[in-house]
Design a protein around this motif. Structure first.
Motif, PDB file in Angstrom:
ATOM      1  N   ALA A   1       0.829  -1.182   0.000  1.00  0.00           N
ATOM      2  CA  ALA A   1       0.000   0.000   0.000  1.00  0.00           C
ATOM      3  C   ALA A   1       0.878   1.251   0.000  1.00  0.00           C
ATOM      4  CB  ALA A   1      -0.920  -0.005   1.204  1.00  0.00           C
ATOM      5  N   VAL A   2       1.978   1.241   0.701  1.00  0.00           N
ATOM      6  CA  VAL A   2       2.963   2.311   0.737  1.00  0.00           C
ATOM      7  C   VAL A   2       2.288   3.689   0.777  1.00  0.00           C
ATOM      8  CG1 VAL A   2       5.071   3.224  -0.301  1.00  0.00           C
ATOM      9  CG2 VAL A   2       4.505   0.833  -0.602  1.00  0.00           C
ATOM     10  N   GLY A   3       1.529   3.930   1.810  1.00  0.00           N
ATOM     11  CA  GLY A   3       0.886   5.224   1.986  1.00  0.00           C
ATOM     12  C   GLY A   3      -0.432   5.373   1.264  1.00  0.00           C
ATOM     13  N   GLY A   4      -0.804   4.397   0.449  1.00  0.00           N
ATOM     14  CA  GLY A   4      -2.061   4.470  -0.292  1.00  0.00           C
ATOM     15  C   GLY A   4      -3.182   3.748   0.453  1.00  0.00           C
ATOM     16  N   PRO A   5      -4.358   3.713  -0.132  1.00  0.00           N
ATOM     17  CA  PRO A   5      -5.497   3.063   0.525  1.00  0.00           C
ATOM     18  C   PRO A   5      -5.331   1.542   0.589  1.00  0.00           C
ATOM     19  CG  PRO A   5      -6.097   3.755  -1.685  1.00  0.00           C
ATOM     20  CD  PRO A   5      -4.715   4.296  -1.419  1.00  0.00           C
ATOM     21  N   LEU A   6      -5.837   0.939   1.637  1.00  0.00           N
ATOM     22  CA  LEU A   6      -5.761  -0.514   1.812  1.00  0.00           C
ATOM     23  C   LEU A   6      -6.956  -1.248   1.207  1.00  0.00           C
ATOM     24  CD1 LEU A   6      -4.531  -0.704   5.507  1.00  0.00           C
ATOM     25  CD2 LEU A   6      -3.217  -1.138   3.443  1.00  0.00           C
ATOM     26  N   GLU A   7      -8.021  -0.532   0.851  1.00  0.00           N
ATOM     27  CA  GLU A   7      -9.240  -1.180   0.380  1.00  0.00           C
ATOM     28  C   GLU A   7      -9.018  -2.154  -0.780  1.00  0.00           C
ATOM     29  OE1 GLU A   7      -9.092   2.010   1.300  1.00  0.00           O
ATOM     30  OE2 GLU A   7     -10.427   1.894   3.032  1.00  0.00           O
ATOM     31  N   PRO A   8      -8.149  -1.836  -1.781  1.00  0.00           N
ATOM     32  CA  PRO A   8      -7.938  -2.818  -2.849  1.00  0.00           C
ATOM     33  C   PRO A   8      -7.380  -4.152  -2.334  1.00  0.00           C
ATOM     34  CG  PRO A   8      -7.131  -0.677  -3.533  1.00  0.00           C
ATOM     35  CD  PRO A   8      -7.465  -0.564  -2.072  1.00  0.00           C
ATOM     36  N   PHE A   9      -6.545  -4.095  -1.303  1.00  0.00           N
ATOM     37  CA  PHE A   9      -5.990  -5.325  -0.743  1.00  0.00           C
ATOM     38  C   PHE A   9      -7.053  -6.105   0.004  1.00  0.00           C
ATOM     39  CE2 PHE A   9      -2.370  -2.499  -1.221  1.00  0.00           C
ATOM     40  CZ  PHE A   9      -1.523  -3.308  -1.958  1.00  0.00           C
ATOM     41  N   TRP A  10      -7.923  -5.408   0.729  1.00  0.00           N
ATOM     42  CA  TRP A  10      -8.995  -6.101   1.454  1.00  0.00           C
ATOM     43  C   TRP A  10      -9.965  -6.726   0.460  1.00  0.00           C
ATOM     44  CZ3 TRP A  10      -6.365  -6.703   5.259  1.00  0.00           C
ATOM     45  CH2 TRP A  10      -5.894  -5.726   6.101  1.00  0.00           C
ATOM     46  N   GLY A  11     -10.149  -6.110  -0.705  1.00  0.00           N
ATOM     47  CA  GLY A  11     -11.028  -6.688  -1.721  1.00  0.00           C
ATOM     48  C   GLY A  11     -10.464  -7.975  -2.289  1.00  0.00           C
ATOM     49  N   TYR A  12      -9.142  -8.011  -2.515  1.00  0.00           N
ATOM     50  CA  TYR A  12      -8.508  -9.211  -3.072  1.00  0.00           C
ATOM     51  C   TYR A  12      -8.373 -10.297  -2.014  1.00  0.00           C
ATOM     52  CZ  TYR A  12      -5.302 -12.196  -5.600  1.00  0.00           C
ATOM     53  OH  TYR A  12      -4.732 -13.269  -6.231  1.00  0.00           O
ATOM     54  N   TRP A  13      -7.894  -9.937  -0.851  1.00  0.00           N
ATOM     55  CA  TRP A  13      -7.728 -10.888   0.246  1.00  0.00           C
ATOM     56  C   TRP A  13      -8.989 -10.837   1.105  1.00  0.00           C
ATOM     57  CZ3 TRP A  13      -3.898 -14.025  -0.698  1.00  0.00           C
ATOM     58  CH2 TRP A  13      -2.829 -13.569  -1.461  1.00  0.00           C
ATOM     59  N   ALA A  14     -10.106 -11.234   0.524  1.00  0.00           N
ATOM     60  CA  ALA A  14     -11.422 -11.055   1.143  1.00  0.00           C
ATOM     61  C   ALA A  14     -11.613 -11.853   2.423  1.00  0.00           C
ATOM     62  CB  ALA A  14     -12.517 -11.421   0.135  1.00  0.00           C
ATOM     63  N   TYR A  15     -10.745 -12.789   2.707  1.00  0.00           N
ATOM     64  CA  TYR A  15     -10.870 -13.544   3.949  1.00  0.00           C
ATOM     65  C   TYR A  15     -10.900 -12.598   5.149  1.00  0.00           C
ATOM     66  CZ  TYR A  15      -9.774 -16.480   7.894  1.00  0.00           C
ATOM     67  OH  TYR A  15      -9.812 -17.086   9.107  1.00  0.00           O
ATOM     68  N   HIS A  16     -10.189 -11.504   5.046  1.00  0.00           N
ATOM     69  CA  HIS A  16     -10.116 -10.556   6.151  1.00  0.00           C
ATOM     70  C   HIS A  16     -11.459  -9.898   6.442  1.00  0.00           C
ATOM     71  CE1 HIS A  16      -5.831 -11.060   6.410  1.00  0.00           C
ATOM     72  NE2 HIS A  16      -5.759 -10.915   5.107  1.00  0.00           N
ATOM     73  N   LYS A  17     -12.388  -9.961   5.491  1.00  0.00           N
ATOM     74  CA  LYS A  17     -13.718  -9.401   5.729  1.00  0.00           C
ATOM     75  C   LYS A  17     -14.563 -10.321   6.595  1.00  0.00           C
ATOM     76  CE  LYS A  17     -13.995  -6.755   1.495  1.00  0.00           C
ATOM     77  NZ  LYS A  17     -14.777  -6.510   0.294  1.00  0.00           N
ATOM     78  N   SER A  18     -14.198 -11.588   6.676  1.00  0.00           N
ATOM     79  CA  SER A  18     -15.009 -12.545   7.432  1.00  0.00           C
ATOM     80  C   SER A  18     -14.603 -12.609   8.900  1.00  0.00           C
ATOM     81  CB  SER A  18     -14.896 -13.936   6.808  1.00  0.00           C
ATOM     82  OG  SER A  18     -13.573 -14.409   6.952  1.00  0.00           O
ATOM     83  N   ILE A  19     -13.530 -11.962   9.251  1.00  0.00           N
ATOM     84  CA  ILE A  19     -13.069 -11.935  10.631  1.00  0.00           C
ATOM     85  C   ILE A  19     -13.202 -10.507  11.145  1.00  0.00           C
ATOM     86  CG2 ILE A  19     -11.502 -13.890  10.330  1.00  0.00           C
ATOM     87  CD1 ILE A  19      -9.214 -11.913  10.036  1.00  0.00           C
ATOM     88  N   ASP A  20     -12.857 -10.275  12.380  1.00  0.00           N
ATOM     89  CA  ASP A  20     -12.877  -8.907  12.886  1.00  0.00           C
ATOM     90  C   ASP A  20     -12.088  -8.021  11.943  1.00  0.00           C
ATOM     91  OD1 ASP A  20     -14.335  -9.678  15.073  1.00  0.00           O
ATOM     92  OD2 ASP A  20     -12.575  -9.902  16.375  1.00  0.00           O
ATOM     93  N   ARG A  21     -12.675  -6.895  11.597  1.00  0.00           N
ATOM     94  CA  ARG A  21     -12.003  -5.992  10.666  1.00  0.00           C
ATOM     95  C   ARG A  21     -10.677  -5.511  11.240  1.00  0.00           C
ATOM     96  NH1 ARG A  21     -16.003  -1.451   8.769  1.00  0.00           N
ATOM     97  NH2 ARG A  21     -13.966  -0.577   8.360  1.00  0.00           N
ATOM     98  N   PRO A  22      -9.596  -5.650  10.464  1.00  0.00           N
ATOM     99  CA  PRO A  22      -8.306  -5.144  10.949  1.00  0.00           C
ATOM    100  C   PRO A  22      -8.377  -3.667  11.307  1.00  0.00           C
ATOM    101  CG  PRO A  22      -7.987  -6.521   9.033  1.00  0.00           C
ATOM    102  CD  PRO A  22      -9.472  -6.337   9.193  1.00  0.00           C
ATOM    103  N   SER A  23      -9.194  -2.914  10.563  1.00  0.00           N
ATOM    104  CA  SER A  23      -9.290  -1.481  10.862  1.00  0.00           C
ATOM    105  C   SER A  23      -9.899  -1.256  12.239  1.00  0.00           C
ATOM    106  CB  SER A  23     -10.109  -0.759   9.789  1.00  0.00           C
ATOM    107  OG  SER A  23     -11.405  -1.312   9.707  1.00  0.00           O
ATOM    108  N   ASP A  24     -10.785  -2.155  12.688  1.00  0.00           N
ATOM    109  CA  ASP A  24     -11.349  -2.024  14.036  1.00  0.00           C
ATOM    110  C   ASP A  24     -10.269  -2.233  15.092  1.00  0.00           C
ATOM    111  OD1 ASP A  24     -13.817  -1.579  12.907  1.00  0.00           O
ATOM    112  OD2 ASP A  24     -14.510  -3.642  13.189  1.00  0.00           O
TER     113      ASP A  24
END
Length: 127
Positions: A1-24
């Protein structure tokens, strides 16, 4: 991400959406914003159909019990376990990302165990 938004990575690695959100989790360490432009936008559930990395997922067997749709994770249905052998299509699946789309005619796989032992598969030998 290097200073950019993380949303594209969360979209590709969607497993992270099924667990507690890292942003939380990270929010507990938050101390403030550097600029008003950094306003938190909740794009986690936005659907980008044009860039959907899961659009070409393979059809799944009915002898799998889905645990997650994106990425696909399943367990074997007990009906498929009436024999000592489990059919490949019924075997459990644990994906962490979309299934890659490969050209079976031109795709190559090499396995190397030791310096003098290796296997090379190409085309029909892969399936």
């Amino acid at each position: 991400a290097v200073g950019g938004p993380l949303e594209p990575f969360w979209g590709y690695w969607a497993y992270h959406k099924s667990i507690d959100r890292p942003s939380d989790t990270l929010r507990t360490y938050w101390i403030g914003r550097m600029a008003d432009e950094d306003e938190d936008e909740d794009t986690e559930d936005a659907e980008d159909v044009e860039n959907d990395t899961y659009a070409s997922e393979p059809k799944r067997d009915s002898m799998q019990i889905p645990l997650l749709q994106r990425p696909w994770c399943s367990e074997t249905d007990l009906r498929a376990l009436r024999s000592y052998f489990t059919a490949n299509d019924a075997f459990y699946v644990r994906n962490h990302a979309p299934v890659p789309q490969l050209d079976k005619k031109n795709h190559e796989i090499s396995f190397e165990c030791e310096e003098d032992k290796s296997t090379h598969l190409m085309g029909k030998g892969i399936s």
